[in-house]
Enzyme design. Structure first.
Site, PDB file in Angstrom:
ATOM      1  N   HIS A 169      41.427  74.240 104.915  1.00  0.00           N
ATOM      2  CA  HIS A 169      42.690  73.530 105.069  1.00  0.00           C
ATOM      3  C   HIS A 169      43.870  74.426 104.675  1.00  0.00           C
ATOM      4  O   HIS A 169      43.946  74.870 103.543  1.00  0.00           O
ATOM      5  CB  HIS A 169      42.646  72.266 104.185  1.00  0.00           C
ATOM      6  CG  HIS A 169      43.570  71.197 104.625  1.00  0.00           C
ATOM      7  ND1 HIS A 169      43.896  70.144 103.806  1.00  0.00           N
ATOM      8  CD2 HIS A 169      44.221  70.964 105.789  1.00  0.00           C
ATOM      9  CE1 HIS A 169      44.717  69.320 104.442  1.00  0.00           C
ATOM     10  NE2 HIS A 169      44.921  69.798 105.654  1.00  0.00           N
ATOM     11  N   ASP A 173      47.166  67.136 102.915  1.00  0.00           N
ATOM     12  CA  ASP A 173      47.466  65.907 103.643  1.00  0.00           C
ATOM     13  C   ASP A 173      48.027  64.875 102.667  1.00  0.00           C
ATOM     14  O   ASP A 173      47.451  64.641 101.594  1.00  0.00           O
ATOM     15  CB  ASP A 173      46.189  65.333 104.291  1.00  0.00           C
ATOM     16  CG  ASP A 173      45.670  66.232 105.418  1.00  0.00           C
ATOM     17  OD1 ASP A 173      46.458  67.071 105.910  1.00  0.00           O
ATOM     18  OD2 ASP A 173      44.484  66.092 105.761  1.00  0.00           O
ATOM     19  N   HIS A 248      48.540  60.386 108.961  1.00  0.00           N
ATOM     20  CA  HIS A 248      48.816  61.053 107.666  1.00  0.00           C
ATOM     21  C   HIS A 248      49.847  62.134 107.932  1.00  0.00           C
ATOM     22  O   HIS A 248      50.162  62.431 109.088  1.00  0.00           O
ATOM     23  CB  HIS A 248      47.532  61.650 107.044  1.00  0.00           C
ATOM     24  CG  HIS A 248      47.026  62.875 107.723  1.00  0.00           C
ATOM     25  ND1 HIS A 248      46.261  62.827 108.895  1.00  0.00           N
ATOM     26  CD2 HIS A 248      47.164  64.196 107.439  1.00  0.00           C
ATOM     27  CE1 HIS A 248      45.948  64.054 109.267  1.00  0.00           C
ATOM     28  NE2 HIS A 248      46.503  64.916 108.395  1.00  0.00           N
ATOM     29  N   HIS A 250      50.455  66.087 107.539  1.00  0.00           N
ATOM     30  CA  HIS A 250      49.940  67.413 107.141  1.00  0.00           C
ATOM     31  C   HIS A 250      51.154  68.241 106.723  1.00  0.00           C
ATOM     32  O   HIS A 250      52.094  68.401 107.486  1.00  0.00           O
ATOM     33  CB  HIS A 250      49.206  68.069 108.321  1.00  0.00           C
ATOM     34  CG  HIS A 250      48.734  69.463 108.022  1.00  0.00           C
ATOM     35  ND1 HIS A 250      47.531  69.716 107.392  1.00  0.00           N
ATOM     36  CD2 HIS A 250      49.301  70.668 108.253  1.00  0.00           C
ATOM     37  CE1 HIS A 250      47.386  71.023 107.261  1.00  0.00           C
ATOM     38  NE2 HIS A 250      48.465  71.625 107.776  1.00  0.00           N
TER      39      HIS A 250
HETATM   40 ZN   LIG Z   1      46.093  68.507 107.097  1.00  0.00          ZN
END
Ligand SMILES: [Zn+2]
Length: 276
Positions: A169, A173, A248, A250
């Protein structure tokens, strides 16, 4: 001692003797014929007075010499010595007093200087404290904020998994229901606003401190490239566009606008005073 006693041969001759001598002198002159006949009592008397005066001067000097001889001369010398010592003592005292005054002056000046320096230092510190407070107030005013108010991180930075093309990642998030307000975390200028592939609709902002922040999976964009934004200003709404499993936000922090220049976004926000 330079003074000497007068001896008997300097004793003043008796008046009778001198008179006789003078008279003899006059008589002698008379016999030469130069002043013949001038044997008046007046001349004799004048001569006698002159001679007597000469004797008197001479005798007076000698008399003084005799008197000074022992006791007075010694007294004068002792007095002179005493005066000399007193003068030296007075001079030493004067010098000591002058030195004492100079030392007191030096001390007073040093004290005044130290006090002035202490005052200046205090003023500098007070000014610095005011400036710090002003900067802090300004930082708070322009300060960083969460990209979604009241949100929390649901997926951490560098989390592994096959969901991300890089293998881990590249951001975090934040939990956000679809359509939540997404804001700029700080002041900056929009450098990208549009489709970003896996990021879906995304925005990249060049922050005023030279770093970059990115916002992905947006359902809508509220800004365009070149627009300046303030901290906390809404830039779009959250969504699930691009490579996303559900609504969500990011969020990434980067050293450049390019993908791959990411840094820990939580540490970044915390470094800017955000409680996350
Ligand atoms: Zn993300």
């Amino acid at each position: 001692m330079a003074f000497t006693r007068a001896t008997g041969k300097h004793r003043r001759p008796s008046r009778l003797t001198r008179k006789g001598a003078n008279m003899a002198g006059v008589a002698a002159l008379a016999t030469t014929g130069v002043i013949g006949g001038l044997t008046s009592p007046a001349l004799a008397a004048d001569s006698d007075i002159s001679a007597d005066s000469a004797h008197a001067v001479q005798d007076t000097g000698l008399t003084q010499a005799i008197v000074i001889g022992d006791s007075l001369a010694d007294q004068i010398a002792a007095q002179a010595e005493q005066q000399k010592r007193a003068a030296a003592k007075a001079e030493a005292a004067r010098k000591a007093e002058a030195e004492r005054k100079a030392e007191a002056k030096r001390k007073a000046e040093a004290k005044a200087k130290a006090e002035a320096e202490a005052r200046a230092k205090k003023e500098r510190e007070e000014r610095a404290a005011k400036e710090r407070a002003a900067r802090e107030a300004e930082r708070k005013r322009l300060g960083y904020t969460l990209p979604v108010a009241g949100s929390v991180v649901t997926t951490g930075y560098k989390t592994g998994g096959n969901l991300w093309s890089s293998g881990s990642h590249s951001g975090v998030d934040f939990r956000a229901a679809s359509g939540s307000s997404v804001v700029a975390v700080g002041a900056g200028t929009v450098v990208e606003a549009g489709w970003g592939g896996a990021y879906g609709n995304n925005i990249v902002i060049r922050m005023n401190d030279g770093t970059y922040t990115q916002y992905g999976h947006l359902s809508s964009l509220g800004v365009s490239v070149g627009q300046t934004v303030a901290s906390g200003q809404q830039i779009g709404l959250s969504g699930s566009t691009g490579n996303s499993t559900g609504p969500h936000l990011h969020f990434e922090a980067r050293t450049s606008p390019e993908y791959g220049s990411d840094m820990d976004p939580v540490a970044y926000l915390r470094a800017h005073g955000v409680n996350v």
